[in-house]
Design a protein around this motif. Sequence first.
Motif, mmCIF file in Angstrom:
data_model
loop_
_atom_site.group_PDB
_atom_site.id
_atom_site.type_symbol
_atom_site.label_atom_id
_atom_site.label_comp_id
_atom_site.label_asym_id
_atom_site.label_seq_id
_atom_site.Cartn_x
_atom_site.Cartn_y
_atom_site.Cartn_z
ATOM 1 N N LEU A 229 6.289 10.084 1.275
ATOM 2 C CA LEU A 229 5.519 9.024 0.619
ATOM 3 C C LEU A 229 6.185 7.683 0.882
ATOM 4 C CD1 LEU A 229 3.014 8.707 -1.336
ATOM 5 C CD2 LEU A 229 4.708 8.426 -3.156
ATOM 6 N N GLU A 230 5.407 6.757 1.466
ATOM 7 C CA GLU A 230 5.862 5.380 1.617
ATOM 8 C C GLU A 230 5.403 4.602 0.396
ATOM 9 O OE1 GLU A 230 5.575 3.532 5.556
ATOM 10 O OE2 GLU A 230 4.628 5.407 6.240
ATOM 11 N N ASP B 226 -4.048 3.509 -5.882
ATOM 12 C CA ASP B 226 -4.649 3.406 -4.557
ATOM 13 C C ASP B 226 -3.632 3.845 -3.515
ATOM 14 O OD1 ASP B 226 -7.058 2.368 -5.524
ATOM 15 O OD2 ASP B 226 -6.264 0.316 -5.523
ATOM 16 N N TYR B 227 -4.083 4.588 -2.524
ATOM 17 C CA TYR B 227 -3.169 5.069 -1.488
ATOM 18 C C TYR B 227 -3.951 5.378 -0.224
ATOM 19 C CZ TYR B 227 -4.966 9.691 -2.837
ATOM 20 O OH TYR B 227 -5.785 10.753 -3.111
ATOM 21 N N GLU B 228 -3.230 5.356 0.872
ATOM 22 C CA GLU B 228 -3.778 5.772 2.159
ATOM 23 C C GLU B 228 -3.164 7.121 2.529
ATOM 24 O OE1 GLU B 228 -2.799 2.667 4.875
ATOM 25 O OE2 GLU B 228 -4.482 1.400 4.246
ATOM 26 N N VAL B 229 -3.865 7.854 3.382
ATOM 27 C CA VAL B 229 -3.389 9.173 3.804
ATOM 28 C C VAL B 229 -3.266 9.202 5.323
ATOM 29 C CG1 VAL B 229 -3.880 11.654 3.850
ATOM 30 C CG2 VAL B 229 -4.461 10.301 1.820
ATOM 31 N N GLU B 230 -2.121 9.651 5.790
ATOM 32 C CA GLU B 230 -1.945 9.977 7.204
ATOM 33 C C GLU B 230 -1.815 11.498 7.285
ATOM 34 O OE1 GLU B 230 0.832 7.884 9.568
ATOM 35 O OE2 GLU B 230 0.273 5.905 8.777
ATOM 36 N N THR B 231 -2.729 12.112 8.024
ATOM 37 C CA THR B 231 -2.838 13.560 8.040
ATOM 38 C C THR B 231 -2.169 14.150 9.276
ATOM 39 O OG1 THR B 231 -4.912 13.426 6.813
ATOM 40 C CG2 THR B 231 -4.451 15.499 7.945
ATOM 41 N N TYR B 232 -1.488 15.270 9.065
ATOM 42 C CA TYR B 232 -0.781 15.974 10.119
ATOM 43 C C TYR B 232 -1.243 17.427 10.132
ATOM 44 C CZ TYR B 232 2.299 11.899 9.786
ATOM 45 O OH TYR B 232 2.789 10.622 9.751
ATOM 46 N N ALA B 233 -0.858 18.145 11.172
ATOM 47 C CA ALA B 233 -1.150 19.570 11.259
ATOM 48 C C ALA B 233 0.130 20.320 11.576
ATOM 49 C CB ALA B 233 -2.195 19.846 12.337
ATOM 50 N N ILE B 234 0.210 21.545 11.095
ATOM 51 C CA ILE B 234 1.408 22.350 11.314
ATOM 52 C C ILE B 234 1.559 22.718 12.789
ATOM 53 C CG2 ILE B 234 2.481 24.584 10.773
ATOM 54 C CD1 ILE B 234 1.188 24.409 8.021
ATOM 55 N N THR B 235 0.430 22.868 13.473
ATOM 56 C CA THR B 235 0.452 23.470 14.805
ATOM 57 C C THR B 235 0.407 22.498 15.977
ATOM 58 O OG1 THR B 235 -1.955 23.727 14.681
ATOM 59 C CG2 THR B 235 -0.617 25.596 13.961
ATOM 60 N N ASP B 236 0.244 21.198 15.723
ATOM 61 C CA ASP B 236 0.047 20.283 16.854
ATOM 62 C C ASP B 236 1.309 19.527 17.280
ATOM 63 O OD1 ASP B 236 0.399 18.416 14.874
ATOM 64 O OD2 ASP B 236 -1.598 17.525 15.027
ATOM 65 N N GLY B 237 2.434 19.830 16.659
ATOM 66 C CA GLY B 237 3.685 19.189 17.032
ATOM 67 C C GLY B 237 3.932 17.837 16.404
ATOM 68 N N SER B 238 2.980 17.320 15.640
ATOM 69 C CA SER B 238 3.128 15.974 15.078
ATOM 70 C C SER B 238 4.277 15.885 14.072
ATOM 71 C CB SER B 238 1.821 15.530 14.430
ATOM 72 O OG SER B 238 1.415 16.427 13.410
ATOM 73 N N ASP C 212 6.829 1.297 -2.470
ATOM 74 C CA ASP C 212 7.821 0.333 -2.961
ATOM 75 C C ASP C 212 8.862 -0.002 -1.898
ATOM 76 O OD1 ASP C 212 6.457 0.528 -5.371
ATOM 77 O OD2 ASP C 212 7.877 1.938 -6.258
ATOM 78 N N GLY C 213 8.433 -0.082 -0.637
ATOM 79 C CA GLY C 213 9.331 -0.480 0.425
ATOM 80 C C GLY C 213 10.303 0.580 0.890
ATOM 81 N N GLN C 214 10.049 1.833 0.549
ATOM 82 C CA GLN C 214 10.937 2.914 0.969
ATOM 83 C C GLN C 214 10.115 4.158 1.267
ATOM 84 O OE1 GLN C 214 13.556 3.751 -2.360
ATOM 85 N NE2 GLN C 214 11.880 3.527 -3.806
ATOM 86 N N VAL C 215 10.762 5.144 1.841
ATOM 87 C CA VAL C 215 10.113 6.415 2.125
ATOM 88 C C VAL C 215 10.852 7.507 1.364
ATOM 89 C CG1 VAL C 215 9.381 8.057 3.888
ATOM 90 C CG2 VAL C 215 9.483 5.614 4.430
ATOM 91 N N ILE C 216 10.094 8.336 0.648
ATOM 92 C CA ILE C 216 10.668 9.448 -0.107
ATOM 93 C C ILE C 216 10.072 10.732 0.446
ATOM 94 C CG2 ILE C 216 11.132 10.375 -2.414
ATOM 95 C CD1 ILE C 216 10.148 7.718 -3.558
ATOM 96 N N PHE C 217 10.911 11.735 0.660
ATOM 97 C CA PHE C 217 10.398 13.035 1.061
ATOM 98 C C PHE C 217 10.809 14.077 0.016
ATOM 99 C CE2 PHE C 217 14.470 12.391 3.175
ATOM 100 C CZ PHE C 217 15.151 13.591 2.978
ATOM 101 N N GLU C 218 10.143 15.214 0.022
ATOM 102 C CA GLU C 218 10.273 16.328 -0.920
ATOM 103 C C GLU C 218 9.463 16.050 -2.195
ATOM 104 O OE1 GLU C 218 11.411 19.147 -0.055
ATOM 105 O OE2 GLU C 218 12.513 18.571 1.742
ATOM 106 N N MET D 227 0.844 -1.196 0.000
ATOM 107 C CA MET D 227 0.000 0.000 0.000
ATOM 108 C C MET D 227 0.878 1.245 0.000
ATOM 109 S SD MET D 227 -2.827 1.645 -0.058
ATOM 110 C CE MET D 227 -4.019 0.300 0.059
ATOM 111 N N ILE D 228 0.474 2.226 -0.783
ATOM 112 C CA ILE D 228 1.136 3.528 -0.807
ATOM 113 C C ILE D 228 0.527 4.371 0.304
ATOM 114 C CG2 ILE D 228 1.512 5.616 -2.173
ATOM 115 C CD1 ILE D 228 1.176 3.863 -4.692
ATOM 116 N N THR D 229 1.372 5.021 1.098
ATOM 117 C CA THR D 229 0.906 5.897 2.167
ATOM 118 C C THR D 229 1.476 7.288 1.970
ATOM 119 O OG1 THR D 229 0.760 4.059 3.733
ATOM 120 C CG2 THR D 229 0.797 6.286 4.652
ATOM 121 N N LEU D 230 0.590 8.259 1.894
ATOM 122 C CA LEU D 230 0.986 9.659 1.773
ATOM 123 C C LEU D 230 0.869 10.331 3.127
ATOM 124 C CD1 LEU D 230 1.677 12.230 0.131
ATOM 125 C CD2 LEU D 230 -0.796 12.508 -0.270
#
Length: 219
Positions: free
Chosen positions: A55-56, A25-37, A58-64, A1-4
Amino acid sequence: MITLHHIPYSRSMRIMWLLEEMGLDYEVETYAITDGSLRDPAYLAKSPGGRAPALEIDGQVIFESPAITEYLCETRPEHGLGRLAGEAERIAFLQWLSYAETQASTIASLNLQMVFLRPPAKASPVVLKLEVARLRASVKVIEAALDGQDWLLPSGFSAADTMLGFNLFAVPFFVDLTPFPNVRAYIARIQARPAYQAVLAKEGPQNFYAQDFYPVPEV
């Protein structure tokens, strides 16, 4: 599963839009700027700068977002949203990915100074005037590029449009687009895309901007 890993109406919206355009198909994990997450060690392990997107996949995590965009286009070329090495529009494609970040940095500065700062902090009207002028100049570049074509690349819609087109959600809060008919028509085409509409439906009402336009305060 792809996770954003995502903040609504942030730059990670670009990736959500690209995933929708690709029909993945992808799942979303949501964050907020102000809650410290974003400063949680578990998240910093995914995005060391504490920013979205990550983005998680293909077995890796990519940022930017530019790196994620390029990876998705190169590993899923069947969707035709990238311009690969050796293709005629490769350089233009890469330039627009980078230009999107150049413009987004100015938007981020204006967001900080005009949206997030609270009294007693006070932004400099002179600096704001310069930043808005810089943003307006960046819109002129897009206006010229769209003369006679619908999308940033002559061959048609691409991930360059998901990267830069996202910025144009924020630009009208700081720059009057009346003098830019090509950009206004471009925004209308973006808003008509089913994938973009799907993103907006998932995002829900935006609560990032509290007013329709942020004028530069008088000196």
